[in-house]
Design a protein around this motif. Structure first.
Motif, PDB file in Angstrom:
ATOM      1  N   ASP A  42     -78.530  55.444  91.280  1.00  0.00           N
ATOM      2  CA  ASP A  42     -78.068  55.416  92.666  1.00  0.00           C
ATOM      3  C   ASP A  42     -76.815  56.256  92.874  1.00  0.00           C
ATOM      4  OD1 ASP A  42     -80.136  53.721  93.362  1.00  0.00           O
ATOM      5  OD2 ASP A  42     -78.944  51.909  93.094  1.00  0.00           O
ATOM      6  N   VAL A  43     -75.856  56.107  91.959  1.00  0.00           N
ATOM      7  CA  VAL A  43     -74.573  56.801  92.090  1.00  0.00           C
ATOM      8  C   VAL A  43     -74.215  57.393  90.732  1.00  0.00           C
ATOM      9  CG1 VAL A  43     -72.126  56.568  92.661  1.00  0.00           C
ATOM     10  CG2 VAL A  43     -73.814  55.148  93.848  1.00  0.00           C
ATOM     11  N   VAL A  44     -74.018  58.701  90.695  1.00  0.00           N
ATOM     12  CA  VAL A  44     -73.624  59.389  89.461  1.00  0.00           C
ATOM     13  C   VAL A  44     -72.363  60.191  89.753  1.00  0.00           C
ATOM     14  CG1 VAL A  44     -74.268  61.086  87.708  1.00  0.00           C
ATOM     15  CG2 VAL A  44     -76.019  59.558  88.659  1.00  0.00           C
ATOM     16  N   LEU A  45     -71.304  59.866  89.037  1.00  0.00           N
ATOM     17  CA  LEU A  45     -70.091  60.668  89.132  1.00  0.00           C
ATOM     18  C   LEU A  45     -70.057  61.554  87.891  1.00  0.00           C
ATOM     19  CD1 LEU A  45     -67.497  61.406  90.636  1.00  0.00           C
ATOM     20  CD2 LEU A  45     -66.322  59.688  89.243  1.00  0.00           C
ATOM     21  N   ALA A  46     -70.156  62.859  88.129  1.00  0.00           N
ATOM     22  CA  ALA A  46     -70.203  63.824  87.035  1.00  0.00           C
ATOM     23  C   ALA A  46     -68.850  64.493  86.864  1.00  0.00           C
ATOM     24  CB  ALA A  46     -71.275  64.876  87.314  1.00  0.00           C
ATOM     25  N   LYS A  47     -68.438  64.586  85.617  1.00  0.00           N
ATOM     26  CA  LYS A  47     -67.189  65.274  85.276  1.00  0.00           C
ATOM     27  C   LYS A  47     -67.548  66.513  84.461  1.00  0.00           C
ATOM     28  CE  LYS A  47     -63.072  64.668  82.419  1.00  0.00           C
ATOM     29  NZ  LYS A  47     -63.226  64.752  80.971  1.00  0.00           N
ATOM     30  N   PHE A  48     -67.286  67.679  85.039  1.00  0.00           N
ATOM     31  CA  PHE A  48     -67.461  68.947  84.331  1.00  0.00           C
ATOM     32  C   PHE A  48     -66.119  69.257  83.678  1.00  0.00           C
ATOM     33  CE2 PHE A  48     -70.623  69.062  87.629  1.00  0.00           C
ATOM     34  CZ  PHE A  48     -71.667  69.846  87.157  1.00  0.00           C
ATOM     35  N   ASP A  49     -66.148  69.549  82.385  1.00  0.00           N
ATOM     36  CA  ASP A  49     -64.883  69.779  81.684  1.00  0.00           C
ATOM     37  C   ASP A  49     -65.131  70.549  80.394  1.00  0.00           C
ATOM     38  OD1 ASP A  49     -62.157  69.626  81.112  1.00  0.00           O
ATOM     39  OD2 ASP A  49     -62.071  67.445  81.201  1.00  0.00           O
ATOM     40  N   ASP A  50     -64.030  70.863  79.714  1.00  0.00           N
ATOM     41  CA  ASP A  50     -64.132  71.463  78.387  1.00  0.00           C
ATOM     42  C   ASP A  50     -64.915  70.538  77.473  1.00  0.00           C
ATOM     43  OD1 ASP A  50     -62.560  73.873  78.607  1.00  0.00           O
ATOM     44  OD2 ASP A  50     -60.777  72.604  78.714  1.00  0.00           O
ATOM     45  N   LYS A  51     -65.452  71.089  76.423  1.00  0.00           N
ATOM     46  CA  LYS A  51     -66.195  70.275  75.465  1.00  0.00           C
ATOM     47  C   LYS A  51     -65.279  69.248  74.791  1.00  0.00           C
ATOM     48  CE  LYS A  51     -69.654  70.458  71.937  1.00  0.00           C
ATOM     49  NZ  LYS A  51     -70.816  71.226  71.545  1.00  0.00           N
ATOM     50  N   TYR A  52     -64.039  69.609  74.551  1.00  0.00           N
ATOM     51  CA  TYR A  52     -63.082  68.708  73.906  1.00  0.00           C
ATOM     52  C   TYR A  52     -61.846  68.567  74.797  1.00  0.00           C
ATOM     53  CZ  TYR A  52     -66.121  69.811  70.021  1.00  0.00           C
ATOM     54  OH  TYR A  52     -67.221  69.985  69.228  1.00  0.00           O
ATOM     55  N   PRO A  53     -61.959  67.801  75.888  1.00  0.00           N
ATOM     56  CA  PRO A  53     -60.825  67.677  76.811  1.00  0.00           C
ATOM     57  C   PRO A  53     -59.685  66.861  76.206  1.00  0.00           C
ATOM     58  CG  PRO A  53     -62.569  66.194  77.464  1.00  0.00           C
ATOM     59  CD  PRO A  53     -63.103  67.016  76.311  1.00  0.00           C
ATOM     60  N   TYR A  54     -58.486  67.141  76.678  1.00  0.00           N
ATOM     61  CA  TYR A  54     -57.308  66.403  76.232  1.00  0.00           C
ATOM     62  C   TYR A  54     -56.248  66.511  77.317  1.00  0.00           C
ATOM     63  CZ  TYR A  54     -55.504  71.038  75.220  1.00  0.00           C
ATOM     64  OH  TYR A  54     -55.099  72.336  75.342  1.00  0.00           O
ATOM     65  N   GLY A  55     -55.204  65.709  77.180  1.00  0.00           N
ATOM     66  CA  GLY A  55     -54.097  65.795  78.119  1.00  0.00           C
ATOM     67  C   GLY A  55     -54.114  64.688  79.155  1.00  0.00           C
ATOM     68  N   GLU A  56     -53.220  64.805  80.123  1.00  0.00           N
ATOM     69  CA  GLU A  56     -53.028  63.763  81.126  1.00  0.00           C
ATOM     70  C   GLU A  56     -54.277  63.520  81.978  1.00  0.00           C
ATOM     71  OE1 GLU A  56     -51.408  60.678  83.148  1.00  0.00           O
ATOM     72  OE2 GLU A  56     -50.628  61.619  81.336  1.00  0.00           O
ATOM     73  N   ASP A 102     -60.640  75.271  87.065  1.00  0.00           N
ATOM     74  CA  ASP A 102     -60.532  74.053  87.866  1.00  0.00           C
ATOM     75  C   ASP A 102     -60.745  72.770  87.058  1.00  0.00           C
ATOM     76  OD1 ASP A 102     -60.120  75.545  90.213  1.00  0.00           O
ATOM     77  OD2 ASP A 102     -62.271  75.760  90.521  1.00  0.00           O
ATOM     78  N   PHE A 103     -61.080  72.877  85.785  1.00  0.00           N
ATOM     79  CA  PHE A 103     -61.376  71.685  84.966  1.00  0.00           C
ATOM     80  C   PHE A 103     -60.231  70.696  84.990  1.00  0.00           C
ATOM     81  CE2 PHE A 103     -64.401  73.929  81.728  1.00  0.00           C
ATOM     82  CZ  PHE A 103     -65.424  73.889  82.663  1.00  0.00           C
ATOM     83  N   PRO A 104     -60.530  69.403  84.978  1.00  0.00           N
ATOM     84  CA  PRO A 104     -61.848  68.808  85.169  1.00  0.00           C
ATOM     85  C   PRO A 104     -62.271  68.864  86.632  1.00  0.00           C
ATOM     86  CG  PRO A 104     -60.223  67.064  84.999  1.00  0.00           C
ATOM     87  CD  PRO A 104     -59.493  68.367  84.771  1.00  0.00           C
ATOM     88  N   VAL A 105     -63.588  68.996  86.838  1.00  0.00           N
ATOM     89  CA  VAL A 105     -64.164  69.016  88.178  1.00  0.00           C
ATOM     90  C   VAL A 105     -65.085  67.807  88.296  1.00  0.00           C
ATOM     91  CG1 VAL A 105     -65.706  70.263  89.739  1.00  0.00           C
ATOM     92  CG2 VAL A 105     -64.047  71.526  88.355  1.00  0.00           C
ATOM     93  N   TYR A 106     -64.904  67.051  89.382  1.00  0.00           N
ATOM     94  CA  TYR A 106     -65.709  65.855  89.613  1.00  0.00           C
ATOM     95  C   TYR A 106     -66.626  66.075  90.804  1.00  0.00           C
ATOM     96  CZ  TYR A 106     -62.129  63.772  86.666  1.00  0.00           C
ATOM     97  OH  TYR A 106     -61.273  63.497  85.626  1.00  0.00           O
ATOM     98  N   LYS A 107     -67.890  65.645  90.641  1.00  0.00           N
ATOM     99  CA  LYS A 107     -68.867  65.746  91.714  1.00  0.00           C
ATOM    100  C   LYS A 107     -69.647  64.434  91.768  1.00  0.00           C
ATOM    101  CE  LYS A 107     -69.128  70.705  91.721  1.00  0.00           C
ATOM    102  NZ  LYS A 107     -68.782  71.071  93.056  1.00  0.00           N
ATOM    103  N   LEU A 108     -69.807  63.924  92.970  1.00  0.00           N
ATOM    104  CA  LEU A 108     -70.494  62.657  93.170  1.00  0.00           C
ATOM    105  C   LEU A 108     -71.905  62.921  93.689  1.00  0.00           C
ATOM    106  CD1 LEU A 108     -70.221  59.530  93.194  1.00  0.00           C
ATOM    107  CD2 LEU A 108     -69.485  59.755  95.582  1.00  0.00           C
ATOM    108  N   PHE A 109     -72.896  62.424  92.949  1.00  0.00           N
ATOM    109  CA  PHE A 109     -74.292  62.572  93.328  1.00  0.00           C
ATOM    110  C   PHE A 109     -74.820  61.217  93.776  1.00  0.00           C
ATOM    111  CE2 PHE A 109     -73.382  65.995  90.427  1.00  0.00           C
ATOM    112  CZ  PHE A 109     -74.067  67.073  90.950  1.00  0.00           C
ATOM    113  N   LEU A 110     -75.357  61.192  94.979  1.00  0.00           N
ATOM    114  CA  LEU A 110     -75.940  59.969  95.523  1.00  0.00           C
ATOM    115  C   LEU A 110     -77.455  60.130  95.520  1.00  0.00           C
ATOM    116  CD1 LEU A 110     -73.474  59.443  98.511  1.00  0.00           C
ATOM    117  CD2 LEU A 110     -73.387  58.399  96.235  1.00  0.00           C
ATOM    118  N   LYS A 111     -78.156  59.073  95.138  1.00  0.00           N
ATOM    119  CA  LYS A 111     -79.611  59.125  95.018  1.00  0.00           C
ATOM    120  C   LYS A 111     -80.238  59.628  96.310  1.00  0.00           C
ATOM    121  CE  LYS A 111     -83.384  56.574  93.045  1.00  0.00           C
ATOM    122  NZ  LYS A 111     -83.709  55.379  92.293  1.00  0.00           N
TER     123      LYS A 111
END
Length: 139
Positions: A42-56, A102-111
């Motif tokens: 129903d609800v998917v929050l996707a985080k696009f980021d580096d393969k090995y993210p770190y930091g705040e 722009d990493f991390p990038v968040y996108k919300l997918f609704l069914k």
């Protein structure tokens, strides 16, 4: 003997990085599993980021993931994007206009909707909670 030390150290470092690559409370997906996941939740929050993210930003995301882990009908996914080697998930990044700067990038997918809702707020636990609440609350 020196070769063995270098070999062991290299593999140990790779093991540590691979352990850090997964955030508890999330599922790591790729271009082959993306549509299957987005269509069936129903609800998917996707985080696009580096393969090995770190930091705040990553620390804030970990807190967020933990705080929403038991939210019904929500799935948090991480999509690691690389611009080297196999260029992992680069096709998805291009399709959704995600750039490394722009990493991390968040996108919300609704069914039922293919076009995602872009997150443009502060990349903090509270900011992500507010965004999620704003777009998923039943009125």
């Amino acid at each position: 003997m020196k070769f063995f030390d270098i070999f062991f150290a290299t593999h140990f470092f790779v093991l540590i990085l691979s352990i850090r690559a997964h955030t508890p409370g999330t599922v790591t997906i790729d271009s082959l599993t993306f549509n299957k996941i987005v269509r069936n939740f129903d609800v998917v929050l996707a985080k696009f980021d580096d393969k090995y993210p770190y930091g705040e930003h990553q620390d804030q995301f970990k807190k967020f993931a933990e705080s929403v882990a038991n939210t019904k009908n929500l799935l948090l996914v991480e999509i690691p994007v690389t611009d080297y080697g196999e260029k992992e998930n680069q096709q998805l990044a291009t399709e959704f206009k995600v750039t490394k700067t722009d990493f991390p990038v968040y996108k919300l997918f609704l069914k039922g909707k293919y076009k995602p809702i872009n997150y443009t707020g502060d990349k903090t636990e509270d900011g992500l909670k507010h965004f999620l609440s704003q777009h998923t609350s039943k009125e």
